[in-house]
Motif scaffolding. Structure first.
Motif, PDB file in Angstrom:
ATOM      1  N   GLU A  88       0.834  -1.207   0.000  1.00 13.63           N
ATOM      2  CA  GLU A  88       0.000   0.000   0.000  1.00 13.63           C
ATOM      3  C   GLU A  88       0.871   1.260   0.000  1.00 13.63           C
ATOM      4  N   GLU A  89       1.525   1.491  -1.116  1.00 10.93           N
ATOM      5  CA  GLU A  89       2.484   2.587  -1.194  1.00 10.93           C
ATOM      6  C   GLU A  89       1.841   3.959  -1.036  1.00 10.93           C
ATOM      7  N   GLY A  90       0.567   4.064  -1.412  1.00 11.31           N
ATOM      8  CA  GLY A  90      -0.094   5.362  -1.376  1.00 11.31           C
ATOM      9  C   GLY A  90      -0.636   5.774  -0.023  1.00 11.31           C
ATOM     10  N   MET A  91      -0.698   4.834   0.937  1.00 11.12           N
ATOM     11  CA  MET A  91      -1.299   5.202   2.221  1.00 11.12           C
ATOM     12  C   MET A  91      -0.584   4.605   3.427  1.00 11.12           C
ATOM     13  N   LEU A  92       0.622   4.128   3.237  1.00 12.02           N
ATOM     14  CA  LEU A  92       1.343   3.537   4.356  1.00 12.02           C
ATOM     15  C   LEU A  92       1.579   4.557   5.471  1.00 12.02           C
ATOM     16  N   ARG A  93       1.792   5.821   5.105  1.00  8.42           N
ATOM     17  CA  ARG A  93       2.022   6.845   6.123  1.00  8.42           C
ATOM     18  C   ARG A  93       0.815   7.000   7.039  1.00  8.42           C
ATOM     19  N   THR A  94      -0.393   6.882   6.472  1.00  4.13           N
ATOM     20  CA  THR A  94      -1.615   6.981   7.283  1.00  4.13           C
ATOM     21  C   THR A  94      -1.681   5.852   8.301  1.00  4.13           C
ATOM     22  N   VAL A  95      -1.344   4.655   7.869  1.00  2.27           N
ATOM     23  CA  VAL A  95      -1.344   3.513   8.779  1.00  2.27           C
ATOM     24  C   VAL A  95      -0.301   3.699   9.870  1.00  2.27           C
ATOM     25  N   ARG A  96       0.878   4.124   9.485  1.00  4.26           N
ATOM     26  CA  ARG A  96       1.952   4.328  10.454  1.00  4.26           C
ATOM     27  C   ARG A  96       1.564   5.379  11.502  1.00  4.26           C
ATOM     28  N   THR A  97       0.936   6.461  11.058  1.00  5.70           N
ATOM     29  CA  THR A  97       0.523   7.507  11.993  1.00  5.70           C
ATOM     30  C   THR A  97      -0.495   6.970  12.994  1.00  5.70           C
ATOM     31  N   ALA A  98      -1.461   6.196  12.513  1.00  5.57           N
ATOM     32  CA  ALA A  98      -2.459   5.607  13.404  1.00  5.57           C
ATOM     33  C   ALA A  98      -1.803   4.680  14.420  1.00  5.57           C
ATOM     34  N   GLU A  99      -0.849   3.874  13.958  1.00 10.93           N
ATOM     35  CA  GLU A  99      -0.132   2.981  14.880  1.00 10.93           C
ATOM     36  C   GLU A  99       0.602   3.783  15.950  1.00 10.93           C
ATOM     37  N   GLU A 100       1.242   4.862  15.553  1.00  9.22           N
ATOM     38  CA  GLU A 100       1.955   5.706  16.519  1.00  9.22           C
ATOM     39  C   GLU A 100       1.005   6.313  17.539  1.00  9.22           C
ATOM     40  N   ASN A 101      -0.247   6.500  17.141  1.00  8.45           N
ATOM     41  CA  ASN A 101      -1.257   7.046  18.053  1.00  8.45           C
ATOM     42  C   ASN A 101      -1.970   5.956  18.857  1.00  8.45           C
ATOM     43  N   GLY A 102      -1.495   4.720  18.745  1.00  7.40           N
ATOM     44  CA  GLY A 102      -2.013   3.665  19.602  1.00  7.40           C
ATOM     45  C   GLY A 102      -3.067   2.764  19.001  1.00  7.40           C
ATOM     46  N   VAL A 103      -3.347   2.900  17.701  1.00 11.03           N
ATOM     47  CA  VAL A 103      -4.346   2.026  17.081  1.00 11.03           C
ATOM     48  C   VAL A 103      -3.680   0.694  16.720  1.00 11.03           C
ATOM     49  N   PRO A 104      -4.207  -0.438  17.180  1.00 11.43           N
ATOM     50  CA  PRO A 104      -3.617  -1.730  16.825  1.00 11.43           C
ATOM     51  C   PRO A 104      -3.706  -1.976  15.327  1.00 11.43           C
ATOM     52  N   ALA A 105      -2.656  -2.523  14.752  1.00  8.31           N
ATOM     53  CA  ALA A 105      -2.637  -2.771  13.310  1.00  8.31           C
ATOM     54  C   ALA A 105      -2.016  -4.126  13.030  1.00  8.31           C
ATOM     55  N   LEU A 106      -2.597  -4.826  12.072  1.00  9.64           N
ATOM     56  CA  LEU A 106      -2.112  -6.154  11.680  1.00  9.64           C
ATOM     57  C   LEU A 106      -1.578  -6.112  10.254  1.00  9.64           C
ATOM     58  N   PRO A 107      -0.268  -6.238  10.036  1.00  8.08           N
ATOM     59  CA  PRO A 107       0.286  -6.377   8.690  1.00  8.08           C
ATOM     60  C   PRO A 107       0.198  -7.837   8.264  1.00  8.08           C
ATOM     61  N   ALA A 108      -0.915  -8.215   7.648  1.00 11.23           N
ATOM     62  CA  ALA A 108      -1.224  -9.631   7.420  1.00 11.23           C
ATOM     63  C   ALA A 108      -0.132 -10.350   6.638  1.00 11.23           C
ATOM     64  N   GLY A 109       0.422  -9.699   5.618  1.00 17.75           N
ATOM     65  CA  GLY A 109       1.427 -10.346   4.796  1.00 17.75           C
ATOM     66  C   GLY A 109       2.694 -10.708   5.539  1.00 17.75           C
ATOM     67  N   GLU A 110       2.984  -9.971   6.606  1.00 16.92           N
ATOM     68  CA  GLU A 110       4.204 -10.234   7.364  1.00 16.92           C
ATOM     69  C   GLU A 110       4.067 -11.433   8.291  1.00 16.92           C
ATOM     70  N   ARG A 111       2.848 -11.946   8.441  1.00 17.93           N
ATOM     71  CA  ARG A 111       2.597 -13.042   9.378  1.00 17.93           C
ATOM     72  C   ARG A 111       2.428 -14.397   8.680  1.00 17.93           C
ATOM     73  N   VAL A 112       2.675 -14.467   7.382  1.00 17.26           N
ATOM     74  CA  VAL A 112       2.385 -15.713   6.650  1.00 17.26           C
ATOM     75  C   VAL A 112       3.621 -16.263   5.936  1.00 17.26           C
ATOM     76  N   ASN A 113       4.795 -16.062   6.536  1.00 19.52           N
ATOM     77  CA  ASN A 113       6.031 -16.583   5.957  1.00 19.52           C
ATOM     78  C   ASN A 113       6.238 -16.078   4.534  1.00 19.52           C
ATOM     79  N   PRO A 114       6.404 -14.758   4.362  1.00 16.22           N
ATOM     80  CA  PRO A 114       6.500 -14.194   3.008  1.00 16.22           C
ATOM     81  C   PRO A 114       7.775 -14.616   2.286  1.00 16.22           C
ATOM     82  N   ILE A 115       7.689 -14.592   0.959  1.00 13.32           N
ATOM     83  CA  ILE A 115       8.848 -14.867   0.119  1.00 13.32           C
ATOM     84  C   ILE A 115       9.371 -13.544  -0.439  1.00 13.32           C
ATOM     85  N   SER A 116      10.467 -13.599  -1.155  1.00 15.13           N
ATOM     86  CA  SER A 116      11.076 -12.382  -1.702  1.00 15.13           C
ATOM     87  C   SER A 116      11.228 -12.486  -3.210  1.00 15.13           C
TER      88      SER A 116
END
Length: 300
Positions: A88-116
Motif C-alpha cells: 500500500e504505497e499510497g497510504m502507508l504513512r496513514t497507517v503508520r501515523t495511526a499505529e503511533e497514536n495507539g491504534v492496533p494494526a495487523l500487517p497480514a502479509g508479514e505473518r504468513v512466511n513471506p517470500i522475496s
C-alpha cells in the motif's frame, strides 16, 4: 441525592467506554486497506463489528488514495488490517501515523512466511497462495478477538473455521485444475510480478514480467522489454496474463516485440471487481483466475 450519585456513576461509565474506543484498541470497527483483505476480514468478522474497506473495486493497491473522512476512520479503528510488505504505497504513512497514536494494526502479509523477489525485496502478493490466506484468516480472527470491543469470540472463531474450510476446498480445486497443465507449459508472463506465491505452491515457472519489480508504479525500459521478449521467444510462452485493473498496453507491446502471436488474457490479480464482473469476492477471484490460467496454457 441517590439519583444524583447514580447519574454521576453513569456519566463516568460512559466516559470510560468512550475512551476505550479510541487509540489503544477496543473500538467496534475494523478498517481494512485493500479490498481483497477486506473480503477475507468480513468473512471472519461477520456481523460482530463494522468492517470498513478503504480500497474501491478495480483499484490499484500500490497507488490508491483515501479521503480525509477515511483517514479519520483509520484513526478511530479498533483494529487496522493491512497487507504490508510494501504493497500500500499510497497510504502507508496513514497507517503508520495511526499505529503511533495507539491504534492496533495487523500487517497480514508479514505473518504468513513471506517470500522475496530475486532482488531480495519482500513479495506482498501472498493471497495468490490459498494456504497462506488460510493462515492469515486465523491471525485476523486472533487480532479481532484481542482488539475489537464487544465481539463474541466463539462466533468470530467459528466464522474463521468455516471460511478456512472454504479456502481448503479452493486449494484442492486449484491443485486439480493446474495438475492438468503439462509441466512444460506451466510458464507465466504477467504485467508485473504478482504470482510468485502461486508459482511456488503449484509448480509454475515465472518466466518474467513486463514491468520490473513488484509494483505497478515502475516502468520498463526498452532494454527490459527486449530482454523479456527474447525470453518469451525462447520459452515459447503462448499467453501473457495482464492485470485486469491495469491496461494491457504494455503486455501487447511486449507481444509485438516478441514477434509472436501471443494471446493477452486478463487476470484479477490485485483487486476485486464490482459484483457481476467476475471477481466480487476472494474465492470468486481465485476460481476465475484458475480457469483463465488453465485455459490459456492448455488451449493455446
Amino acid at each position: 441525592m441517590r439519583r444524583r450519585i447514580l447519574a454521576l456513576v453513569a456519566v463516568a461509565l460512559l466516559a470510560a467506554a468512550g475512551c476505550s474506543g479510541s487509540g489503544g484498541g477496543g473500538g467496534k470497527s475494523v478498517v481494512v486497506t485493500t479490498n481483497i483483505l477486506g473480503d477475507i476480514t468480513r468473512a471472519v468478522v461477520g456481523d460482530q463489528a463494522e468492517v470498513t474497506v478503504l480500497m474501491k473495486p478495480n483499484a490499484d493497491p500500490h497507488s490508491f488514495g483515501i479521503s480525509a473522512q477515511q483517514a479519520a476512520q483509520v484513526e478511530r479503528a479498533g483494529l487496522i488490517v493491512y497487507n504490508g510488505l510494501g504493497l500500500e504505497e499510497g497510504m502507508l504513512r496513514t497507517v503508520r501515523t495511526a499505529e503511533e497514536n495507539g491504534v492496533p494494526a495487523l500487517p497480514a502479509g508479514e505473518r504468513v512466511n513471506p517470500i522475496s523477489y530475486a532482488d531480495t525485496k519482500p513479495d506482498p502478493h501472498f493471497w495468490t497462495d490459498p494456504a497462506r490466506v488460510r493462515d492469515a484468516v486465523k491471525t485476523i480472527a486472533d487480532e479481532v478477538v484481542a482488539h475489537v470491543g464487544g465481539v463474541d469470540e466463539a462466533v468470530v472463531r467459528a466464522n474463521a473455521e468455516r471460511y478456512r474450510g472454504e479456502i481448503e476446498a479452493l486449494d484442492r480445486m486449484m491443485t486439480e485444475k493446474f495438475g492438468g497443465i503439462p509441466r512444460e507449459r506451466r510458464k507465466l508472463v504477467t504485467n508485473h510480478h504478482v504470482f510468485g506465491y502461486l508459482a511456488q505452491r503449484y509448480g509454475f515457472e515465472v518466466v518474467g514480467a513486463v514491468i520490473p519489480g513488484g509494483t505497478t508504479l515502475a516502468s520498463p525500459s526498452s532494454s527490459d522489454l527486449k530482454a523479456l521478449a527474447d525470453t518469451v521467444r525462447a520459452a515459447g510462452v503462448p499467453v501473457i496474463f495482464a492485470d485486469s485493473s491495469q491496461p494491457d498496453r504494455l503486455a501487447r507491446v511486449l507481444a509485438e516485440q516478441a514477434g509472436l502471436h501471443v494471446q493477452v488474457a486478463p487476470l484479477f490479480s490485485e483487486s476485486l471487481s464490482e459484483p457481476g464482473q467476475g471477481a466480487a469476492t476472494y474465492l470468486e477471484m481465485m476460481r476465475a483466475n484458475t480457469e483463465s490460467i488453465t485455459t490459456g496454457l492448455t488451449r493455446s
